[in-house]
Write a protein that holds these residues in place. Structure first.
Motif, mmCIF file in Angstrom:
data_model
loop_
_atom_site.group_PDB
_atom_site.id
_atom_site.type_symbol
_atom_site.label_atom_id
_atom_site.label_comp_id
_atom_site.label_asym_id
_atom_site.label_seq_id
_atom_site.Cartn_x
_atom_site.Cartn_y
_atom_site.Cartn_z
ATOM 1 N N SER A 71 0.812 -1.220 0.000
ATOM 2 C CA SER A 71 0.000 0.000 0.000
ATOM 3 C C SER A 71 0.844 1.267 0.000
ATOM 4 N N ARG A 72 2.152 1.139 0.194
ATOM 5 C CA ARG A 72 3.032 2.300 0.317
ATOM 6 C C ARG A 72 3.865 2.525 -0.933
ATOM 7 N N LEU A 73 3.978 3.795 -1.306
ATOM 8 C CA LEU A 73 4.976 4.160 -2.312
ATOM 9 C C LEU A 73 6.343 4.227 -1.653
ATOM 10 N N TYR A 74 6.394 4.838 -0.471
ATOM 11 C CA TYR A 74 7.631 4.881 0.293
ATOM 12 C C TYR A 74 7.324 5.170 1.757
ATOM 13 N N GLN A 75 8.317 4.894 2.587
ATOM 14 C CA GLN A 75 8.188 5.112 4.025
ATOM 15 C C GLN A 75 9.462 5.723 4.562
ATOM 16 N N CYS A 76 9.295 6.639 5.494
ATOM 17 C CA CYS A 76 10.405 7.243 6.237
ATOM 18 C C CYS A 76 10.289 6.723 7.663
ATOM 19 N N HIS A 77 11.333 6.136 8.181
ATOM 20 C CA HIS A 77 11.279 5.526 9.515
ATOM 21 C C HIS A 77 12.095 6.344 10.505
ATOM 22 N N CYS A 78 11.520 6.605 11.667
ATOM 23 C CA CYS A 78 12.178 7.468 12.657
ATOM 24 C C CYS A 78 13.464 6.862 13.221
ATOM 25 N N LEU A 79 13.606 5.546 13.188
ATOM 26 C CA LEU A 79 14.788 4.908 13.754
ATOM 27 C C LEU A 79 15.881 4.660 12.712
ATOM 28 N N LYS A 80 15.602 5.014 11.466
ATOM 29 C CA LYS A 80 16.567 4.825 10.390
ATOM 30 C C LYS A 80 16.965 6.183 9.821
ATOM 31 N N GLU A 81 18.121 6.217 9.186
ATOM 32 C CA GLU A 81 18.595 7.468 8.602
ATOM 33 C C GLU A 81 17.641 7.961 7.524
ATOM 34 N N GLN A 82 17.421 9.263 7.525
ATOM 35 C CA GLN A 82 16.684 9.928 6.450
ATOM 36 C C GLN A 82 17.558 11.072 5.977
ATOM 37 N N LYS A 83 18.011 11.010 4.747
ATOM 38 C CA LYS A 83 19.008 11.943 4.241
ATOM 39 C C LYS A 83 18.473 13.352 3.973
ATOM 40 N N GLU A 84 17.185 13.476 3.639
ATOM 41 C CA GLU A 84 16.632 14.798 3.344
ATOM 42 C C GLU A 84 15.177 14.863 3.792
ATOM 43 N N ASP A 85 14.684 16.073 3.948
ATOM 44 C CA ASP A 85 13.277 16.267 4.285
ATOM 45 C C ASP A 85 12.418 15.701 3.157
ATOM 46 N N GLN A 86 11.320 15.072 3.531
ATOM 47 C CA GLN A 86 10.457 14.409 2.554
ATOM 48 C C GLN A 86 8.989 14.664 2.878
ATOM 49 N N VAL A 87 8.229 15.141 1.921
ATOM 50 C CA VAL A 87 6.784 15.272 2.112
ATOM 51 C C VAL A 87 6.186 13.869 2.166
ATOM 52 N N VAL A 88 5.334 13.624 3.154
ATOM 53 C CA VAL A 88 4.632 12.355 3.299
ATOM 54 C C VAL A 88 3.139 12.636 3.439
ATOM 55 N N GLN A 89 2.329 11.631 3.244
ATOM 56 C CA GLN A 89 0.892 11.800 3.429
ATOM 57 C C GLN A 89 0.469 11.514 4.869
ATOM 58 N N ILE A 90 1.061 10.496 5.468
ATOM 59 C CA ILE A 90 0.700 10.095 6.823
ATOM 60 C C ILE A 90 1.938 10.212 7.687
ATOM 61 N N GLY A 91 1.853 11.025 8.742
ATOM 62 C CA GLY A 91 2.989 11.228 9.628
ATOM 63 C C GLY A 91 2.861 10.421 10.900
ATOM 64 N N GLY A 92 3.994 10.003 11.417
ATOM 65 C CA GLY A 92 4.018 9.282 12.690
ATOM 66 C C GLY A 92 3.835 10.243 13.852
ATOM 67 N N THR A 93 2.807 10.010 14.654
ATOM 68 C CA THR A 93 2.491 10.930 15.755
ATOM 69 C C THR A 93 3.386 10.745 16.968
ATOM 70 N N GLY A 94 4.168 9.700 17.022
ATOM 71 C CA GLY A 94 5.101 9.534 18.137
ATOM 72 C C GLY A 94 6.287 10.470 18.048
#
Length: 168
Positions: free
Chosen positions: A62-85
């Protein structure tokens, strides 16, 4: 997480009880809100869904892509659903009240619904892999995902109510 939302003006942080946040977390999140001129909700975790209806909210299909808070994210990314934690927003950006959360353990999805209705974008910010981590004794077996990934019909129905999803 949202019990007092809508009752005060200013920056509103939502957190999880199983994560350890770095000393510069609040400053970093506020700086990002201001960098984007209070036009976006800021998070460190999120996903963007495939176009159209999905079969299962928790399915990786169901996902095109996911950004995970515990993994490296190299740049800011617009997402549709944000993690509230790992989320922060300003009261000028989006209107949120506790009564907006109609079912428990679905805060990410209710924030998605509000962001869609109010046409507010969500950005998952760049961070290193070691910036956030589980508290000692916590693990990914105790998460909402691990408890609900095979029972997500309500989550899927809410997400599918926005087939033509807003993306800034």
């Amino acid at each position: 997480k949202f019990f007092k939302s809508g009752e005060t003006n200013g920056y509103f942080f939502t957190i999880d009880d199983d994560l350890e946040y770095p000393a510069n977390y609040v400053e970093t999140m506020i700086n990002k809100i201001n960098e984007y001129k209070r036009k976006f909700i800021i998070t460190c975790h999120g996903r963007t869904l495939i176009p159209g209806k999905i079969q299962s909210y928790y399915s990786s299909a169901s996902r095109l892509y996911q950004c995970h808070c515990l993994k490296e994210q190299k740049e800011d990314q617009v997402v549709q659903i944000g993690g509230t934690g790992v989320m922060c927003f300003h009261s000028d950006t989006i209107k949120v009240t506790f009564s907006d959360f109609l079912e428990p353990n679905m805060a990410d999805i209710w924030m998605f619904k509000l962001s869609q209705e109010q046409k507010v974008g969500i950005i998952s910010i760049a961070h290193s892999e070691s910036w956030l981590h589980y508290l000692k004794g916590a693990n990914d077996q105790d998460t909402i995902y691990s408890q609900h990934h095979n029972k997500d019909s309500i989550q899927t129905a809410v997400v599918n109510s926005f087939v033509n999803r807003f993306t800034p």
